[in-house]
Design a protein around this motif. Sequence first.
Motif, mmCIF file in Angstrom:
data_model
loop_
_atom_site.group_PDB
_atom_site.id
_atom_site.type_symbol
_atom_site.label_atom_id
_atom_site.label_comp_id
_atom_site.label_asym_id
_atom_site.label_seq_id
_atom_site.Cartn_x
_atom_site.Cartn_y
_atom_site.Cartn_z
ATOM 1 N N TYR A 82 0.842 -1.199 0.000
ATOM 2 C CA TYR A 82 0.000 0.000 0.000
ATOM 3 C C TYR A 82 0.881 1.254 0.000
ATOM 4 C CZ TYR A 82 -3.274 3.601 1.424
ATOM 5 O OH TYR A 82 -4.004 4.755 1.479
ATOM 6 N N PHE A 83 1.899 1.257 0.872
ATOM 7 C CA PHE A 83 2.759 2.443 0.983
ATOM 8 C C PHE A 83 3.662 2.602 -0.247
ATOM 9 C CE2 PHE A 83 1.811 1.860 5.534
ATOM 10 C CZ PHE A 83 1.419 3.147 5.845
ATOM 11 N N SER A 84 4.066 1.476 -0.821
ATOM 12 C CA SER A 84 4.936 1.537 -2.002
ATOM 13 C C SER A 84 4.451 0.504 -3.016
ATOM 14 C CB SER A 84 6.387 1.260 -1.592
ATOM 15 O OG SER A 84 7.244 1.393 -2.687
ATOM 16 N N TYR A 317 -2.936 -1.178 15.681
ATOM 17 C CA TYR A 317 -2.064 -1.368 14.512
ATOM 18 C C TYR A 317 -2.519 -0.485 13.350
ATOM 19 C CZ TYR A 317 0.469 -3.904 10.817
ATOM 20 O OH TYR A 317 1.285 -4.237 9.772
ATOM 21 N N ALA A 318 -3.831 -0.429 13.127
ATOM 22 C CA ALA A 318 -4.365 0.416 12.051
ATOM 23 C C ALA A 318 -4.091 1.893 12.331
ATOM 24 C CB ALA A 318 -5.872 0.175 11.903
ATOM 25 N N THR A 319 -4.222 2.288 13.603
ATOM 26 C CA THR A 319 -3.937 3.681 13.988
ATOM 27 C C THR A 319 -2.484 4.031 13.701
ATOM 28 O OG1 THR A 319 -5.621 3.571 15.732
ATOM 29 C CG2 THR A 319 -3.986 5.335 15.884
ATOM 30 N N PHE A 320 -1.574 3.130 14.031
ATOM 31 C CA PHE A 320 -0.158 3.364 13.759
ATOM 32 C C PHE A 320 0.095 3.522 12.263
ATOM 33 C CE2 PHE A 320 2.035 1.442 17.766
ATOM 34 C CZ PHE A 320 1.330 2.333 18.555
ATOM 35 N N ASN A 321 -0.586 2.717 11.449
ATOM 36 C CA ASN A 321 -0.386 2.812 10.008
ATOM 37 C C ASN A 321 -0.975 4.096 9.439
ATOM 38 O OD1 ASN A 321 0.945 0.388 8.592
ATOM 39 N ND2 ASN A 321 -0.352 -0.589 10.122
ATOM 40 N N ILE A 322 -2.069 4.564 10.043
ATOM 41 C CA ILE A 322 -2.614 5.860 9.629
ATOM 42 C C ILE A 322 -1.593 6.964 9.911
ATOM 43 C CG2 ILE A 322 -4.366 7.602 10.173
ATOM 44 C CD1 ILE A 322 -6.322 5.263 10.618
ATOM 45 N N LYS A 324 1.577 6.537 9.961
ATOM 46 C CA LYS A 324 2.631 6.367 8.956
ATOM 47 C C LYS A 324 2.226 6.996 7.628
ATOM 48 C CE LYS A 324 5.012 2.669 8.433
ATOM 49 N NZ LYS A 324 5.386 1.253 8.194
ATOM 50 N N ILE A 325 0.940 6.854 7.274
ATOM 51 C CA ILE A 325 0.452 7.470 6.028
ATOM 52 C C ILE A 325 0.599 8.987 6.095
ATOM 53 C CG2 ILE A 325 -1.627 7.924 4.661
ATOM 54 C CD1 ILE A 325 -2.577 5.096 5.421
ATOM 55 N N GLU A 331 6.342 13.786 4.853
ATOM 56 C CA GLU A 331 7.768 13.468 4.835
ATOM 57 C C GLU A 331 8.408 13.762 6.184
ATOM 58 O OE1 GLU A 331 9.560 15.383 1.503
ATOM 59 O OE2 GLU A 331 8.478 14.160 0.039
ATOM 60 N N LEU A 332 7.691 13.311 7.237
ATOM 61 C CA LEU A 332 8.164 13.450 8.617
ATOM 62 C C LEU A 332 7.934 12.139 9.364
ATOM 63 C CD1 LEU A 332 6.708 16.965 9.581
ATOM 64 C CD2 LEU A 332 9.124 16.397 9.239
ATOM 65 N N PRO A 333 8.750 11.823 10.369
ATOM 66 C CA PRO A 333 8.547 10.603 11.165
ATOM 67 C C PRO A 333 7.414 10.798 12.181
ATOM 68 C CG PRO A 333 10.446 11.790 12.006
ATOM 69 C CD PRO A 333 9.979 12.545 10.782
#
Length: 796
Positions: A82-84, A317-322, A324-325, A331-333
Amino acid sequence: MKYISAPTEKISSWFVFLIKEMQNRMMSIIFIMLIFIMLWYVPQINDLILVLNQTCNHWLAVPMFFTSLIVFAFFISATGDYFSPPDILYTKKGAFPMYQNKRSKYLQLPKDAKEVFVDAQRNGHELAQTSEFKEGRGQYIRRVFPKVLGSILILVAAFAINHTFSEVYNGESIVIGGDWSFIVVLVLMLLMLNQSISKWVLSLISQVPKVAKYGPIVITVISFILIVILGFLNRGGTKGDSYRLFYALVLLAVLFLTISLSYNSYILYIKRKIGGKLIIAFIGIILISYFILFFNPMGLKVFTPISIIMICVIGIYATFNILKIIGSRLELPVLGLVLLIAVCLAIYNANKENFNHYEASSTDVIKHKPSERLSLNAYSARWVQDRMELIKAQDSTQPFPIIIVSAEGGGSRAGLWSFLVQSYLFDNNPDYFEKHLFGMSGASGGGVGNNMFYTQAYELLENSSAKPLRYSSWSQGYNCDDDDSGFEYRASTIYNQDYLSSSVASVMGRDLFKNITDIGVFYDRGALLEFQWEDQFKETFERDGNPLGAAYLDLMPKVGEHRYIRPLIITNVTELQSGERVVISPVSVASDTHNMGVFKDLLSVYPNQDRMIKRSTAMSMNARFPYVSPSARITDVGQFGDAGYYNNVGGEVAERLRVALVRALDSVSRIDSTFSKKYVIKNLVLSNYTEQPDKVVYSSQLLAPLSTIANATFAHPKQSEKTYTNVITIQSKRVEIPVDNTSITRMIQTLSESDGTIEPVIPLGRYLSRAAVRSLEFRLNQEEVKKQLDSVLMYH
């Protein structure tokens, strides 16, 4: 855009690519490790998976758990694409994967590189029709590793059943090799990541064209059918059901891996026509469920605690991936920054003077203040005085029994056992409570059961129309379709409930949010548990008002109020700041120096004289299992946790109560030398049966210190019990019960040639299935137990 050239075939290169991909998937690996620890080792959780199929609505609970595993495995396997998302680079040498710095559409299911290529061929892409899909070792690992991780997640759950099964059945294992078989499976899964081995296996399969063409779809269909059949054969908690659940989960892992890694035309057709829609529906169900649980932790108890745990972990887990999105767009951590800030805020909020989210519940409707309590010495003297004539009427051959109760901790199992045993004693002879019982102590679940029994026994002596502890009619049959006459005691109705799901939903939902943000006003998971106990107790005994929600001292023993002063119940807790035992007591203990006075008396230091903690609050403070329940806070006094931290039986309090009692009895014996021969003090210990290992189990040097601490915590009270005299130990133990008598189970019974009984596993936590509750009732009615209990009040 980046292009990864094919690496060499050297093992070292393969290992480097594997480590690099593990780093890329570190968050998924951490979450899988979290599931592994919870399902294998965390008390109150690790045995929940083994009792998943005991629930009467297993037709809903088991599919929900399987659905949560599928959704989590899909997230783990697909988030990277999804991310790449992959694309195909067509060259003269073939079609190679390439990965772009863009994201898939929000509602589009990600595809891996090979599936993109196969779709291009199916859609008539000119270059795809004439090219061969090729990938380097690094590209192969990138495509396959996340799917293997998703399968490993499901296998973690499957082998958790085998692990807990081995603990419950004293070393017996479902599969040959026990836990080592899981290591073997992991090694085989890792070997799949070696491209050379994978090509060799595929070349063997391709030599049989029909196997290559139909094998994946046959495996998929057979796995699905077998899972359904295994579920259909469930009988509600037998050993065989554990085997069937294990193999069903193994088949689920096979099913997931086959669908994920197969590019067979039939499989891809199913994924296009059904799979995509189905997985979106499953994801929607899980995420909506997490949203509901966030705002209403008690809203989905029908799913059982193990599924609630999975739903909440997936939600996080879904919250963490959101995050990350969001971070990839900015373009920030963002995820790392949010986690760092969250930890700092949680520490800051926990230390704020006005952070009262976990404040112990209290009531302003109080009948008595702590200053009105008798001292322990005065109470003991009065207890003896009120029963003086009863004791003197006995002779040395039939001494008057005086009972002191210690109830071991162990979640709902221990609470129900304490409640059941004392219900039996009261039902057979109400004098047990009124005349013979001096005091009760306990820890954790045992202390909860003590308080529930005490509250209703007190009412039965006050109110002749109060509901009895035992039902007037009941059936020994075990039938989920007929709930009305299934239990012998009302205690069983109270404990045939899920008191765990609201806690795990809160700790991974709104309590977590509150810890970080200090936003919102709502009840913490400790208070929710108290409300559940209060409501169920009130409903079961059809009580007016809210007896468990009343002030703790409402049932305080008072001189002259009754012919025989009521017995004591001491509720124990552990102070976080000092690690010392603290007692919540209806009598003052401070003046009993060098005995009960060594323990802090919580009510004497309670800061608000116009309020008092509720009985249900005292119960929950006594049973605050780590993390599942929060430490209760009393501002300006301290924080308090489970009594089991200090002593999981409450035996040291019971022993000090005995010292105070003996002191009062001796004062009479000094005047009447025959008096000491006319009574006998009996220590009634209500404990959990534990299987003793057949051989010594050794620990690694890494785990040895932790194992020593854990074992010493529980061994200390057991050794203390050996110092008691006149001990009657009544152990809870799972026993066989009649199976649910439906047409389906009768058919299964015939096919398996079983005797129509099951011996259900009884979990440690705050969740007991109907089968587990029935098993404890049948244990109570075993002749050896009844003989022990009948001896409690025996004059001999």
